[in-house]
Enzyme design. Structure first.
Site, PDB file in Angstrom:
ATOM      1  N   CYS A  14       0.847  -1.178   0.000  1.00  0.00           N
ATOM      2  CA  CYS A  14       0.000   0.000   0.000  1.00  0.00           C
ATOM      3  C   CYS A  14       0.889   1.235   0.000  1.00  0.00           C
ATOM      4  O   CYS A  14       2.059   1.171  -0.332  1.00  0.00           O
ATOM      5  CB  CYS A  14      -0.910   0.000   1.232  1.00  0.00           C
ATOM      6  SG  CYS A  14      -1.840  -1.542   1.446  1.00  0.00           S
ATOM      7  N   LEU A  61      -3.791  -1.503  -1.467  1.00  0.00           N
ATOM      8  CA  LEU A  61      -3.781  -2.561  -2.465  1.00  0.00           C
ATOM      9  C   LEU A  61      -4.074  -3.846  -1.690  1.00  0.00           C
ATOM     10  O   LEU A  61      -3.229  -4.320  -0.920  1.00  0.00           O
ATOM     11  CB  LEU A  61      -2.425  -2.658  -3.165  1.00  0.00           C
ATOM     12  CG  LEU A  61      -2.282  -3.708  -4.263  1.00  0.00           C
ATOM     13  CD1 LEU A  61      -3.180  -3.383  -5.447  1.00  0.00           C
ATOM     14  CD2 LEU A  61      -0.832  -3.816  -4.727  1.00  0.00           C
ATOM     15  N   VAL A  88      11.098  -9.999 -19.749  1.00  0.00           N
ATOM     16  CA  VAL A  88      11.176  -9.004 -20.818  1.00  0.00           C
ATOM     17  C   VAL A  88      12.581  -9.026 -21.409  1.00  0.00           C
ATOM     18  O   VAL A  88      13.530  -9.533 -20.795  1.00  0.00           O
ATOM     19  CB  VAL A  88      10.845  -7.576 -20.331  1.00  0.00           C
ATOM     20  CG1 VAL A  88       9.408  -7.466 -19.880  1.00  0.00           C
ATOM     21  CG2 VAL A  88      11.802  -7.146 -19.220  1.00  0.00           C
TER      22      VAL A  88
END
Length: 619
Positions: A2, A50, A286
């Protein structure tokens, strides 16, 4: 995971709720699920949530003991189940199943000793409404951020610096921080690039009482205490057990957990363990289209061998530079590690599939993973030379032409460790910074940062001393800053099972010859993982997150670099002619100046974002 903001009041300063709401809005990305506020005569607290654990009842600010205590908390406490059981046995009661309420119960019982007893990543602030005392802390290793500023008797604090910058309209640039940044490629704690805003140092807590100055106290410092004589097999077993336990606790969540996978040994170990607990775990990678600058193929092969799904994305140079201002906004301070930007894309990718992700950060610092850690072994011959002879060799080597074969070896071998190694990145030397920075202060060399750590480790071997420097600087200022900001920008919680106080208890005892051994780094970690990780994964050469900056600055990003240098309003700080010469020499193949150029460009873009306001729509 959060974010929080707040203010500690001074002399009945009146309501600051509207100011705190402004600060809280700035960090909506850290907690898009919910927001909350609390205010009394002592504090105003704001929170963004969150939801990860106790989705229905974990809102904040949270109170305890008939609203005597209130807390805002960012992070996860991985031993909260065990701590809650301990407190319940002592008669403590809980209304939620959240780790947040457990911290409050711990504070009621243990007071300022609370932070030291927690296992996890955390930053929090607690107000005792009866004593009016405010207690705040940052976790042992600095996984979670904590910023604060004092102005007119008020203390403002926030998970991200940008909240305080927004409220105070702070446009300052700290000259000392900038000078250190140009060495390290990040701003080392407790500095920030803003003159009046600081970071609470990891392993520290503060107490603020009415009418008194804020008092900061150290409760933990990671120290390497190698035990030279150890049974290799037993040590490997202890490491494996600690990692099993850590990953199991880091998997605790009421939402989907995934994992980053670079194809290297660290993330592979984490995925191998996580798969045992969650066979359908998704992994994410990635890379770049340029040959030799992508781990996607390696990651996909590793995923196949570990029998997990892998999802990947190729990043183009156009995407890279387009997102760079947004990346810089989320960093708060300039971070010139090129490998940080790919993680910005990686976090966005992972967030499409999960709310929590695991990563292998920290293994290199704990278990001896960087190739540079082998340098003391390669330079050992110089230890047998008399000091006058080493001095003469060093003087001779300094006169040799730049780039001449053997020059660097002779210079490094005859330079004391304390002056040779400043961490994983050493961008500009002091004489170069004197040419680059218009406000260069010779009384503020980089050794101001590293000397205290070297002074505290004179009893250790060179390899453990190097790890100690990285543990206190590079890990916090580069890797963990990047880990928090890139993932929080995507509203993703990132967890680091290697950076765990129970894992560190074991890792801190490993002698150097069990870290760098048998022509490999992290030898004992690899041995510990042999029972659950394929050998061809464990002993693969480290690649990291390679970014083709060296090539891009000559080609795809060259015009962007020139434009950024010319247009950025940093003339009070930077000698642009010096930077343009670096770029010209790089483009013409005189020498590889890519990391130096990138470090300056990163500061320039940061300045455009935070000082010049050239990108007003960044969120």
């Amino acid at each position: 995971m959060c974010g929080f903001v707040g203010a500690i009041h001074q002399n009945n300063s009146g309501s600051q709720l509207e100011d705190i709401k402004v600060m809280n809005q700035v960090i909506t990305h850290r907690g898009p699920d919910d927001e909350g506020y609390f205010e009394n005569e002592d504090v105003t607290l704001g929170f963004r949530r969150l939801s990860i654990i106790d989705l229905s009842h974990g809102g904040q600010p949270l109170s305890y003991d008939e609203q005597r205590y209130w807390i805002v908390f960012n992070g996860e406490v991985y031993n909260y189940v065990e701590l809650r059981d301990e407190l319940k046995a002592d008669g403590y009661e809980f209304k939620t199943s959240s780790d947040t309420e457990v911290i409050l119960g711990m504070y009621k019982k243990y007071g300022v000793e609370t932070a030291a007893k927690l296992r996890g990543m955390f930053a929090f602030v607690i107000i005792d409404t009866q004593t009016h005392e405010v207690y705040g802390a940052r976790d042992h290793f600095g996984i979670k951020p904590f910023h604060y500023a004092e102005q007119d008797g008020q203390v403002y604090f926030a998970s991200e610096k940008k909240s305080i910058v927004k409220l105070l309209n702070d446009k300052s640039v700290d000259d000392a921080a900038l000078q250190h940044y140009m060495t390290f490629q990040y701003v080392p704690d407790p500095y920030t690039m803003s003159t009046n805003i600081k970071r609470l140092t990891p392993g520290h807590y503060f107490i603020k009482r009415p009418g008194e100055e804020m008092k900061i106290t150290k409760y933990f410092e990671p120290k390497f205490t190698p035990k030279p004589v150890q049974d290799e097999n037993k040590l490997a077993e202890k490491i494996a057990e600690s990692l099993h336990d850590s990953v199991a606790k880091h998997m605790r969540a009421d939402v989907t957990v995934g994992s980053f996978l670079s194809g290297g040994v660290d993330s592979s170990i984490i995925v191998a363990l996580a798969r045992q607990m969650s066979p359908n775990i998704k992994t994410f990678s990635v890379g770049f289209a340029r040959e030799g600058y992508s781990e996607i193929d390696v990651a996909e092969e590793t995923a196949q061998r570990l029998d997990v799904e892998n999802i990947s994305k190729v990043i183009t140079p156009e995407e890279f530079v387009k997102e760079f201002p947004n990346f810089m906004y989320h960093m708060d301070d300039p971070l010139a590690d090129p490998a940080a930007v790919p993680q910005f894309f990686l976090a966005k990718l992972a967030r499409q599939y999960c709310k929590v992700a695991l990563t292998g950060e920290g293994a290199d610092e704990l278990f001896g993973g960087y190739t540079i850690y082998n340098e003391p072994n390669s330079l050992k011959m110089f230890d047998y030379f008399p000091k006058p002879l080493n001095g003469a060799i060093n003087s001779l080597a300094s006169k040799l032409p730049a780039g001449m074969r053997g020059k660097s070896f002779l210079e490094r071998g005859t330079t004391p460790l304390e002056k040779r190694f400043v961490g994983n990145a050493k961008i500009f030397m002091e004489d170069e910074k004197a040419q680059l920075l218009k406000r260069y202060n010779p009384a503020n060399p980089y050794t101001v940062i590293t000397k205290p750590f070297y002074d505290a480790t004179t009893n250790l071997d060179p390899i453990n001393r190097m790890e100690d420097v990285d543990m206190h600087t590079w890990l916090i200022g580069d890797l963990l800053l990047n880990a928090d900001r890139t993932t929080m920008a995507a509203s993703l919680e990132l967890r680091t099972p290697f950076i765990d106080k129970e894992v560190f208890k074991v890792a801190s005892t490993i002698p150097a010859d069990m870290k760098i051994a048998h022509n490999t780094t992290k030898y004992i970690l690899r041995k510990a993982a042999e029972s659950f990780t394929p050998d061809n994964v464990l002993y693969r050469k480290k690649l990291g997150f390679p970014v083709p900056i060296r090539f891009w600055l000559k080609n795809e990003l060259h015009d962007w670099a020139v434009q950024t240098i010319n247009e950025s309003e940093v003339d009070d700080y930077i000698n642009k002619d010096f930077v343009l010469k670096l770029l010209a020499d790089h483009t013409n193949g005189v020498r590889d100046n890519s990391r130096k150029i990138w470090t300056v460009l990163t500061f320039m873009v940061w300045h455009q974002v935070y000082i010049e306001g050239k990108f007003p729509n960044l969120v």
